[in-house]
Scaffold this active site. Structure first.
Site, PDB file in Angstrom:
ATOM      1  N   ALA A   1     -25.133  14.058 -39.980  1.00  0.00           N
ATOM      2  CA  ALA A   1     -25.561  13.427 -41.239  1.00  0.00           C
ATOM      3  C   ALA A   1     -26.369  14.420 -42.047  1.00  0.00           C
TER       4      ALA A   1
ATOM      5  N   PRO B   1     -49.342  19.680 -47.041  1.00  0.00           N
ATOM      6  CA  PRO B   1     -49.163  18.750 -48.164  1.00  0.00           C
ATOM      7  C   PRO B   1     -48.947  17.305 -47.702  1.00  0.00           C
TER       8      PRO B   1
ATOM      9  N   THR C   1     -30.520   4.705 -38.709  1.00  0.00           N
ATOM     10  CA  THR C   1     -31.965   4.821 -38.924  1.00  0.00           C
ATOM     11  C   THR C   1     -32.586   3.479 -39.312  1.00  0.00           C
ATOM     12  N   ASP C   2     -33.887   3.357 -39.070  1.00  0.00           N
ATOM     13  CA  ASP C   2     -34.591   2.141 -39.502  1.00  0.00           C
ATOM     14  C   ASP C   2     -34.783   2.110 -41.018  1.00  0.00           C
ATOM     15  N   GLU C   3     -34.559   3.253 -41.695  1.00  0.00           N
ATOM     16  CA  GLU C   3     -34.796   3.296 -43.150  1.00  0.00           C
ATOM     17  C   GLU C   3     -33.840   2.386 -43.921  1.00  0.00           C
TER      18      GLU C   3
ATOM     19  N   HIS D   1     -41.487   6.225 -52.290  1.00  0.00           N
ATOM     20  CA  HIS D   1     -41.938   6.412 -50.900  1.00  0.00           C
ATOM     21  C   HIS D   1     -42.125   5.075 -50.158  1.00  0.00           C
TER      22      HIS D   1
ATOM     23  N   LYS E   1     -26.854   5.937 -45.500  1.00  0.00           N
ATOM     24  CA  LYS E   1     -26.791   5.507 -44.095  1.00  0.00           C
ATOM     25  C   LYS E   1     -26.431   4.016 -44.007  1.00  0.00           C
TER      26      LYS E   1
ATOM     27  N   TYR F   1     -38.867  21.553 -55.010  1.00  0.00           N
ATOM     28  CA  TYR F   1     -39.992  20.659 -54.757  1.00  0.00           C
ATOM     29  C   TYR F   1     -40.944  20.628 -55.937  1.00  0.00           C
TER      30      TYR F   1
ATOM     31  N   TYR G   1     -30.824   8.664 -49.449  1.00  0.00           N
ATOM     32  CA  TYR G   1     -30.481   8.898 -48.037  1.00  0.00           C
ATOM     33  C   TYR G   1     -30.237   7.574 -47.312  1.00  0.00           C
TER      34      TYR G   1
ATOM     35  N   ALA H   1     -29.607   4.688 -48.516  1.00  0.00           N
ATOM     36  CA  ALA H   1     -28.450   3.965 -49.067  1.00  0.00           C
ATOM     37  C   ALA H   1     -27.158   4.497 -48.448  1.00  0.00           C
TER      38      ALA H   1
ATOM     39  N   ASN I   1     -49.892   8.526 -41.883  1.00  0.00           N
ATOM     40  CA  ASN I   1     -49.628   9.961 -42.027  1.00  0.00           C
ATOM     41  C   ASN I   1     -50.897  10.808 -41.924  1.00  0.00           C
TER      42      ASN I   1
ATOM     43  N   ASN J   1     -38.219  10.243 -35.240  1.00  0.00           N
ATOM     44  CA  ASN J   1     -38.243  11.046 -34.014  1.00  0.00           C
ATOM     45  C   ASN J   1     -39.098  12.296 -34.214  1.00  0.00           C
TER      46      ASN J   1
HETATM   47  P1  NAD Z   1     -30.377  16.966 -38.633  1.00  0.00           P
HETATM   48  O1  NAD Z   1     -30.373  17.063 -40.118  1.00  0.00           O
HETATM   49  O2  NAD Z   1     -31.408  17.710 -37.866  1.00  0.00           O
HETATM   50  O3  NAD Z   1     -28.956  17.443 -38.070  1.00  0.00           O
HETATM   51  C1  NAD Z   1     -27.750  17.037 -38.631  1.00  0.00           C
HETATM   52  C2  NAD Z   1     -26.617  17.833 -37.979  1.00  0.00           C
HETATM   53  O4  NAD Z   1     -25.382  17.349 -38.543  1.00  0.00           O
HETATM   54  C3  NAD Z   1     -26.678  19.340 -38.266  1.00  0.00           C
HETATM   55  O5  NAD Z   1     -26.383  20.069 -37.085  1.00  0.00           O
HETATM   56  C4  NAD Z   1     -25.590  19.544 -39.308  1.00  0.00           C
HETATM   57  O6  NAD Z   1     -25.001  20.845 -39.258  1.00  0.00           O
HETATM   58  C5  NAD Z   1     -24.589  18.461 -38.939  1.00  0.00           C
HETATM   59  N1  NAD Z   1     -23.774  18.059 -40.086  1.00  0.00           N
HETATM   60  C6  NAD Z   1     -24.222  17.704 -41.323  1.00  0.00           C
HETATM   61  N2  NAD Z   1     -23.176  17.418 -42.132  1.00  0.00           N
HETATM   62  C7  NAD Z   1     -22.055  17.574 -41.385  1.00  0.00           C
HETATM   63  C8  NAD Z   1     -20.671  17.411 -41.654  1.00  0.00           C
HETATM   64  N3  NAD Z   1     -20.231  17.026 -42.857  1.00  0.00           N
HETATM   65  N4  NAD Z   1     -19.791  17.643 -40.652  1.00  0.00           N
HETATM   66  C9  NAD Z   1     -20.226  18.037 -39.427  1.00  0.00           C
HETATM   67  N5  NAD Z   1     -21.523  18.221 -39.132  1.00  0.00           N
HETATM   68  C10 NAD Z   1     -22.426  17.999 -40.095  1.00  0.00           C
HETATM   69  O7  NAD Z   1     -30.418  15.424 -38.307  1.00  0.00           O
HETATM   70  P2  NAD Z   1     -31.223  14.653 -37.151  1.00  0.00           P
HETATM   71  O8  NAD Z   1     -32.615  14.456 -37.591  1.00  0.00           O
HETATM   72  O9  NAD Z   1     -30.932  15.285 -35.844  1.00  0.00           O
HETATM   73  O10 NAD Z   1     -30.508  13.220 -37.223  1.00  0.00           O
HETATM   74  C11 NAD Z   1     -29.322  12.956 -36.484  1.00  0.00           C
HETATM   75  C12 NAD Z   1     -28.872  11.539 -36.773  1.00  0.00           C
HETATM   76  O11 NAD Z   1     -29.887  10.626 -36.380  1.00  0.00           O
HETATM   77  C13 NAD Z   1     -28.611  11.259 -38.252  1.00  0.00           C
HETATM   78  O12 NAD Z   1     -27.485  10.426 -38.346  1.00  0.00           O
HETATM   79  C14 NAD Z   1     -29.866  10.556 -38.726  1.00  0.00           C
HETATM   80  O13 NAD Z   1     -29.576   9.697 -39.802  1.00  0.00           O
HETATM   81  C15 NAD Z   1     -30.237   9.780 -37.480  1.00  0.00           C
HETATM   82  N6  NAD Z   1     -31.673   9.495 -37.311  1.00  0.00           N
HETATM   83  C16 NAD Z   1     -32.609  10.494 -37.413  1.00  0.00           C
HETATM   84  C17 NAD Z   1     -33.963  10.194 -37.190  1.00  0.00           C
HETATM   85  C18 NAD Z   1     -35.017  11.269 -37.259  1.00  0.00           C
HETATM   86  O14 NAD Z   1     -36.212  10.945 -37.197  1.00  0.00           O
HETATM   87  N7  NAD Z   1     -34.673  12.536 -37.374  1.00  0.00           N
HETATM   88  C19 NAD Z   1     -34.345   8.881 -36.869  1.00  0.00           C
HETATM   89  C20 NAD Z   1     -33.353   7.884 -36.794  1.00  0.00           C
HETATM   90  C21 NAD Z   1     -32.034   8.209 -36.990  1.00  0.00           C
HETATM   91  O1  DAU Z   2     -37.348   6.523 -39.930  1.00  0.00           O
HETATM   92  C1  DAU Z   2     -36.290   7.361 -39.532  1.00  0.00           C
HETATM   93  C2  DAU Z   2     -36.170   8.512 -40.506  1.00  0.00           C
HETATM   94  O2  DAU Z   2     -37.290   9.367 -40.268  1.00  0.00           O
HETATM   95  C3  DAU Z   2     -34.861   9.291 -40.355  1.00  0.00           C
HETATM   96  O3  DAU Z   2     -33.790   8.451 -40.702  1.00  0.00           O
HETATM   97  C4  DAU Z   2     -34.860  10.526 -41.258  1.00  0.00           C
HETATM   98  O4  DAU Z   2     -33.684  11.283 -41.029  1.00  0.00           O
HETATM   99  C5  DAU Z   2     -36.077  11.353 -40.923  1.00  0.00           C
HETATM  100  O5  DAU Z   2     -36.139  12.476 -41.791  1.00  0.00           O
HETATM  101  C6  DAU Z   2     -37.353  10.528 -41.058  1.00  0.00           C
HETATM  102  O6  DAU Z   2     -37.595  10.167 -42.456  1.00  0.00           O
HETATM  103  P1  DAU Z   2     -39.058  10.246 -43.120  1.00  0.00           P
HETATM  104  O7  DAU Z   2     -38.889  10.377 -44.576  1.00  0.00           O
HETATM  105  O8  DAU Z   2     -39.925   9.170 -42.590  1.00  0.00           O
HETATM  106  O9  DAU Z   2     -39.539  11.629 -42.450  1.00  0.00           O
HETATM  107  P2  DAU Z   2     -40.352  12.882 -43.032  1.00  0.00           P
HETATM  108  O10 DAU Z   2     -40.650  13.757 -41.867  1.00  0.00           O
HETATM  109  O11 DAU Z   2     -39.687  13.491 -44.214  1.00  0.00           O
HETATM  110  O12 DAU Z   2     -41.711  12.214 -43.537  1.00  0.00           O
HETATM  111  C7  DAU Z   2     -42.543  11.466 -42.658  1.00  0.00           C
HETATM  112  C8  DAU Z   2     -43.703  10.908 -43.484  1.00  0.00           C
HETATM  113  O13 DAU Z   2     -44.535  11.996 -43.894  1.00  0.00           O
HETATM  114  C9  DAU Z   2     -43.259  10.223 -44.769  1.00  0.00           C
HETATM  115  O14 DAU Z   2     -44.129   9.126 -45.026  1.00  0.00           O
HETATM  116  C10 DAU Z   2     -43.437  11.292 -45.844  1.00  0.00           C
HETATM  117  C11 DAU Z   2     -44.626  12.084 -45.321  1.00  0.00           C
HETATM  118  N1  DAU Z   2     -44.620  13.534 -45.653  1.00  0.00           N
HETATM  119  C12 DAU Z   2     -43.497  14.241 -45.379  1.00  0.00           C
HETATM  120  C13 DAU Z   2     -43.452  15.592 -45.658  1.00  0.00           C
HETATM  121  C14 DAU Z   2     -42.204  16.399 -45.383  1.00  0.00           C
HETATM  122  C15 DAU Z   2     -45.763  14.123 -46.162  1.00  0.00           C
HETATM  123  O15 DAU Z   2     -46.797  13.466 -46.386  1.00  0.00           O
HETATM  124  N2  DAU Z   2     -45.723  15.458 -46.430  1.00  0.00           N
HETATM  125  C16 DAU Z   2     -44.614  16.224 -46.205  1.00  0.00           C
HETATM  126  O16 DAU Z   2     -44.628  17.437 -46.489  1.00  0.00           O
END
Ligand code: NAD
Ligand code: DAU
Length: 371
Positions: free
Chosen positions: A86, A217, A137-139, A305, A166, A362, A162, A164, A261, A192
């Site tokens: 993803a 930040p 994701t829970d989002e 947010h 998912k 950014y 994002y 939307a 946070n 995670n």
């Molecule tokens: P990530 O962004 O770290 O990794 C995504 C991987 O998918 C990368 O290796 C990328 O190369 C690959 N990829 C992207 N587009 C692709 C495509 N079109 N074809 C083939 N490969 C492709 O993501 P992550 O944080 O490891 O998340 C993995 C999954 O878990 C996602 O579906 C995400 O929505 C879900 N998820 C993530 C979290 C979190 O906190 N990170 C929480 C809940 C669910």
């Molecule tokens: O809840 C699951 C989701 O968690 C996954 O589906 C997403 O793939 C994963 O990226 C994550 O989303 P968040 O937006 O919650 O994660 P992020 O690490 O970007 O941000 C975590 C919180 O911290 C959020 O409230 C925004 C805040 N933040 C984030 C960044 C990058 C900051 O305050 N400063 C920052 O620089």
């Protein structure tokens, strides 16, 4: 390939994917075919040690490539597929959602069509055991107020491009089960953290900025809440849902670990003060830094947010016997330790291209930081 069960994993070179592929291989029960396009979020170093492993095959390719995906089902005759690939970063989706629609929506649909054609061709007993495990994701549930939790019954209300995308992918998976009987299962997990996470996400970003003496930040006033789960606990839940879950069911996964946070950033700073005191890091010492907390800056908030996420994982606990094993303090220390001891991995992902992208895109954060 050995004579274990073969499964396809998409996105195995990403954060959760790399941890998940390791878990499957270490379990000794699976051959893994990892399909990954190697986008900016992938780091080939994350699985470099598995190169040549008899249980592991890497295929570089895109999940939107129908012919490629169909050929993998045909060639490897998998017992199932774990779909993790993803576009996953909310901030990037706010800048431009095109890749999110392509990968998360079109890509998931492409996998579903290929899986359906393959599944239809299987003999009855293999048809019954095949699983399409969709990692979500829970989002997709939107934002909570001060009380309550997300459960499997919570209505969808995605707020970012994002989430939307998912949510759309979840709906397609659900519809393929309902319409065609494809044995699909959806998991919706909370935030995670752990090794191999790309440092645009909050926890690794704060760790790496801190030890480089850069600002930390915090968006808005830092009062947003996330429910953090150690990545290996998520991976175990996904494996369990594949092996023991019921087709057509949804399982929400979370650590019962809500953190504001700003409190989380304080925790990271305090652990770093203990394990890498600024006084002992020459460039930070020269900067006159006494504690990493001095680097915290409140910056312009992320547009739209979400305020609070929290999961009630009662169903997966009750029905599948899952529960998190890694406590937050221990998991955070383990994560910090991993980033401090893997500079070659960090160098690989913090390349010029990533730095340039940050500068260009950014705008809202940098404007505030410059004040
Ligand atoms: P990530 O962004 O770290 O990794 C995504 C991987 O998918 C990368 O290796 C990328 O190369 C690959 N990829 C992207 N587009 C692709 C495509 N079109 N074809 C083939 N490969 C492709 O993501 P992550 O944080 O490891 O998340 C993995 C999954 O878990 C996602 O579906 C995400 O929505 C879900 N998820 C993530 C979290 C979190 O906190 N990170 C929480 C809940 C669910
Ligand atoms: O809840 C699951 C989701 O968690 C996954 O589906 C997403 O793939 C994963 O990226 C994550 O989303 P968040 O937006 O919650 O994660 P992020 O690490 O970007 O941000 C975590 C919180 O911290 C959020 O409230 C925004 C805040 N933040 C984030 C960044 C990058 C900051 O305050 N400063 C920052 O620089």
């Amino acid at each position: 390939m050995t004579n274990k069960q073969t499964v396809i994993v998409t996105g195995g070179c990403g954060f959760i994917g790399a941890n998940f592929v390791r878990l499957l291989i270490q379990s000794g029960a699976y051959n893994v075919v990892n399909l990954d396009a190697l986008t900016y979020a992938a780091n080939p170093l994350s699985l470099a040690d598995l190169e040549g492993h008899p249980q592991y095959t890497f295929v570089k390719g895109n999940i939107t490539d129908r012919a490629l995906v169909a050929s993998l089902f045909e060639k490897y005759q998998p017992a199932g597929i774990f779909h993790l690939a993803a576009e996953s970063h909310v901030d990037r989706s706010i800048v431009n959602a095109e890749d999110f629609v392509q990968t998360n929506v079109v890509g998931t649909y492409t996998l579903l069509e290929a899986a359906r054609a393959y599944w239809n061709s299987l003999p009855q007993e293999r048809k019954e055991t095949f699983r399409f495990l969709h990692v979500s994701t829970d989002e997709v549930f939107g934002s909570l107020g001060p009380d309550g939790w997300f459960t499997e019954e919570t209505p969808y209300a995605p707020n970012s491009p994002y989430s939307a995308s998912k949510a759309a992918s979840d709906h397609f998976v659900r519809a393929f089960h309902h319409t065609y009987g494809l044995p699909a299962i959806i998991t919706n997990c909370s935030n995670n953290y752990g090794p191999y996470q790309f440092p645009e996400k909050m926890i690794p970003l704060m760790i790496l900025n801190a030890i480089s003496g850069k600002p930390l930040p915090v968006y808005g006033d830092g009062s947003n809440v996330r429910d953090w789960l150690y990545v290996e606990d998520h991976c175990k839940a996904v494996k369990l849902a594949f092996e023991k879950g019921t087709p057509g069911e949804v399982y929400v996964i979370g650590g019962n670990n809500e953190q504001k946070n700003i409190n989380l950033v304080h925790k990271i700073c305090d652990i770093l003060d203990e394990v890498a005191p600024p006084a002992e890091v020459p460039q930070l010492h020269q900067q006159g830094l006494k504690s990493y907390r001095e680097l915290i800056r409140f910056v312009t908030d992320r547009p739209g947010h979400d305020k609070r996420y929290a999961i009630n994982p009662a169903k997966i606990r009750r029905e599948l016997g899952w529960q998190p094993e890694v406590g937050f303090e221990a998991g955070l220390r383990r994560t910090i330790d991993w980033y401090l001891h893997h500079p070659e991995w960090v160098d690989q992902v913090s390349s010029g291209a990533y730095g340039e992208w940050i500068k260009k895109n950014y705008a809202w954060r940098e404007a505030k930081e410059a004040k």
